[in-house]
Design an enzyme around this catalytic site. Sequence first.
Site, PDB file in Angstrom:
ATOM      1  N   ILE A   1      13.453  14.691  23.820  1.00  0.00           N
ATOM      2  CA  ILE A   1      14.424  14.772  22.728  1.00  0.00           C
ATOM      3  C   ILE A   1      15.026  13.406  22.418  1.00  0.00           C
ATOM      4  CG2 ILE A   1      14.942  17.184  23.194  1.00  0.00           C
ATOM      5  CD1 ILE A   1      17.544  16.251  24.562  1.00  0.00           C
TER       6      ILE A   1
ATOM      7  N   LEU B   1      15.241   6.119  37.742  1.00  0.00           N
ATOM      8  CA  LEU B   1      13.816   5.924  37.497  1.00  0.00           C
ATOM      9  C   LEU B   1      13.531   4.749  36.576  1.00  0.00           C
ATOM     10  CD1 LEU B   1      12.764   9.656  37.041  1.00  0.00           C
ATOM     11  CD2 LEU B   1      12.238   8.186  38.984  1.00  0.00           C
TER      12      LEU B   1
ATOM     13  N   GLU C   1      23.492  14.361  30.915  1.00  0.00           N
ATOM     14  CA  GLU C   1      24.820  14.930  30.650  1.00  0.00           C
ATOM     15  C   GLU C   1      25.978  14.088  31.176  1.00  0.00           C
ATOM     16  OE1 GLU C   1      23.279  18.545  28.897  1.00  0.00           O
ATOM     17  OE2 GLU C   1      22.457  17.311  30.487  1.00  0.00           O
TER      18      GLU C   1
END
Length: 734
Positions: free
Chosen positions: A462, A625, A700
Amino acid sequence: MTARIGSATSRVDGRAKVTGAAKYAAEFAAPDLAYGIVVSATIPKGRITSIDASRARAVGGVIDVITHTNRVRMADKDDGYRDEVAPEGGSPYRPLYDDRVHFNFQPVALVVAEDEDTARYAATLVDVKYQAEDFATDLHARREQAFKVDKPIKPRGDATRALAGAPVRHDAEYGVPVEYHNPMELFASTVLWRDGGKLVVHDKTQGVQNVQRYVCGVFELKEDDVQVMSPFVGGAFGSGLRPQYQVVLAAMAALKLKRAVRVVLSRAQMYGLCYRPATIERLAIGANRDGGLTALTHEAIAMTSQHEAFSRNDIGWGDVLYTSETSRATHRLARLDVPTPGDMRAPGAASGVYGLECAMDELAVALKMDPLALRLRCYSDRDQDKNLPFSSKRLRECYQQGAEAFGWSKRGAEPRSMREGRELVGWGMASGAWEAMQMPFASRIVMTANGHVEVASATSDIGTGTYTIMAQVAADMLGVPLDSITVKLGDSTLPKAPVEGGSWTAASISHAIVNAAGDIRAELLTIAQAMPGSPLLGLTADEVTLADGAVVAIADRSRSVAMADVMRHGGMDRIEKERGSEFKEDDKHAHNTHAAIFAEVKIDEELGVVRVTRIVNAVAAGRILNTKTASSQIMGGVVMGIGMALHEEARIDHRFGRIMNANIAEYHMPVNADVHDIQVIFVEEEDRIINKMGIKGLGEIGIVGVPAAIANAVYHATGKRVRDLPITLDKLLG
């Protein structure tokens, strides 16, 4: 060169996006493409008494006007409509199902024409008559009728009694208004009809297999008859978790007309979809004179629709962040005549932590304590509700590193004690927390003899960087350059994946890729050990790695065999492996990400104009990451937090049950001029418990606590406490 996990790697899909090569849901063509325009209801509640579409049908180029009276068959059981993230209580909304109107902007007809302009014009000619009914759209007017939601948060001790006897108490309500996503890409679906009634659906969604199951359920189709694709998504963060009604309408029209149909919602119609629900957050906190908490109560009242009971966790964050001798948390819902609310970045936490962290700031003022010192005094090493230790929690280090980078020690304690010219300067801070969740994902890796790798999963990207993370992890695990990796996602025919949300995608898909890569490594080793004079004899799969195009012994890098030679010896032109993420259940620890946010505001003393001039967000979220895309995620969350604090609010005229600012001119959001210095700090956090790679997720946590830090800074600057968001000029000057 191999892109190592943890390095700052640019997006592998970046070129496609900036050059226009990336295709979105409304950009897929078909030779027989027709265009559908939605006719929206103009009342919030009632029934349709008549629909006169004769003038619309008379327009040249109009193919059909579809209503509840002439639509194709739809399932009549709720089970057929349920999607992966539907609320447990109630019945999902069914577009054009019957003559009932449940909310303003509800679709009541679909005009389909040969071109979009004709369809849009003809839609204005559809005459809909209604029998209106009494309605309610005001949360505050319905708060006394709110019903209790069964949330698994147990009360601890007698919080009411402890609160009454506390030497220092704070009790207040904090308000969060309705907020809308407003992504760049409008919700759109292009549905291609194939012989035999099969559908190929290009949809704006965060879960292609979720939409596939939903469409199959609605129209009672077989799974093999519906393929859903969404390779690129132009913004979502929760708005695309559930299938939106345009995909049902486009599929409905394609099935009825037996041709391709595209439906794109207007910007105004987007305000009849998913949104962050308005909530009333009531916090009551009792403390001893030294700042130790004796009672913490949190009551949230949120809005939901008449047909579904949507709720998220507003009330459990105090138990994650702080110790308190007693606690009580309740969550209630008020049914209104509105669309069902949905998820918007950090659902529940963004609203609930706003109230909690403002209340903690007000308690610090009452105690005459530094707000940071109070949080350190109440710091919890255990989830108080579950009575479990955290798998990792480096929030103390977030406080320390964030405060140092911000210069918190130089803060003047008294409100209005800091200024710069005609501007008052305020410094505020807040804590943030989110869940570190993991879900079952599957990935498939295909490695060819020439060193090219394809990694595939039905998951979505997204804009968070899933393409890049998948490529990065695969490149690192397989020892090949990043440009040798092709990533396929956003296709329901690919290995199974849930919706992309909750900050669980990176951790979950990474482990699926690692597992599949491990199977490839094991097979290559087996073949390599069968080669004459193999230098890898006697080694296990855990004792070798794949690096620089070779199978290499970890203890002695000189012992290696080229992967191309291995595959040639095995007579293979490709190796294909598919594996899942396979997480072990852990009921002995709580899993969360944490953050400390420090904000500076400057406020024109005469005009009340608020500028957020600095934000430092220190985040502990396990193994990072990709530091480049991770920083972007936190920055994006901070910008959304600025919007939540100062700008965003859907204004509803409760006399008509209609949103007055259903456009991006009057629904205010942060723009470039509102965003200044944002510093992101990743606190090193090793978590050997949560999963074998120590990954938690970042989507989030970046927004949680940001609105509270800004609100607390506004109080510090002005001495005026604004508890109802957004903090606007009228509230500061009134």
